[in-house]
Design an enzyme around this catalytic site. Sequence first.
Site, short mmCIF file in Angstrom:
data_model
loop_
_atom_site.label_atom_id
_atom_site.label_comp_id
_atom_site.label_asym_id
_atom_site.label_seq_id
_atom_site.Cartn_x
_atom_site.Cartn_y
_atom_site.Cartn_z
N LEU A 218 6.33 1.60 4.23
CA LEU A 218 7.47 1.96 3.39
C LEU A 218 8.17 3.22 3.90
O LEU A 218 9.34 3.43 3.59
CB LEU A 218 7.02 2.15 1.94
CG LEU A 218 6.56 0.87 1.22
CD1 LEU A 218 6.06 1.20 -0.18
CD2 LEU A 218 7.66 -0.18 1.17
N GLN B 240 3.13 10.06 1.20
CA GLN B 240 4.42 9.37 1.32
C GLN B 240 5.36 9.68 0.17
O GLN B 240 6.56 9.43 0.27
CB GLN B 240 4.21 7.85 1.39
CG GLN B 240 3.53 7.38 2.67
CD GLN B 240 3.36 5.87 2.65
OE1 GLN B 240 2.38 5.38 2.12
NE2 GLN B 240 4.31 5.14 3.19
N GLY C 159 0.83 -1.19 0.00
CA GLY C 159 0.00 0.00 0.00
C GLY C 159 0.87 1.24 0.00
O GLY C 159 2.02 1.21 0.44
NI NI Z 1 2.39 3.28 5.57
#
Ligand code: NI
Length: 172
Positions: A95, A51, A46
């Site tokens: 991540l 991000q 995901g």
């Molecule tokens: Ni995350």
Amino acid sequence: MARLSILFAPDVQLKRRALPVEQVDGEVRRLMDDMLETMHGANGIGLAAPQVGVLKRIIVVDVARPEESPQPWRMANPEIVWSSDDAVAGEEGCLSLPEQYAEVVRPSRVCVRYLDHQNEMRELEASGLLAKCIQHEIDHLDGVLFVDHLTSLKRGIILRKLAKQKRQMATV
Ligand code: NI
């Protein structure tokens, strides 16, 4: 398609609230595809737009196992409209918090309403890993990381490790 660079915690950009998408147009679709390529390239399941430094309410998810064919979900303005009363604990990673994992308790099933890649309003009922992943990604849109669900003691340990990793990366 292009790979984007992923921000690592601690980063002030990961703590901001993302803005709704007005409509899913070509630009948003391109971003969704780039996010999927970036996520797959990093072996993630995901990814949320903040991000990659884009403060828009966009997430991508694909929880298919490596031996299965890809099952990508592209969602703009995702919103949980229903969640189950029963909750489950499961290990999560992110991540943006490389190599850090912890158990997070979340509702086991959710219904999410979103705009798909063709700007159509849809609803999806999800359970298991898909439900967990969608909730984790929607959290990112509100500046919430999985460590924010932990005790301050556990969160502090993980964030200090990450800050140290970041300093070491910067000096290499
Ligand atoms: Ni995350």
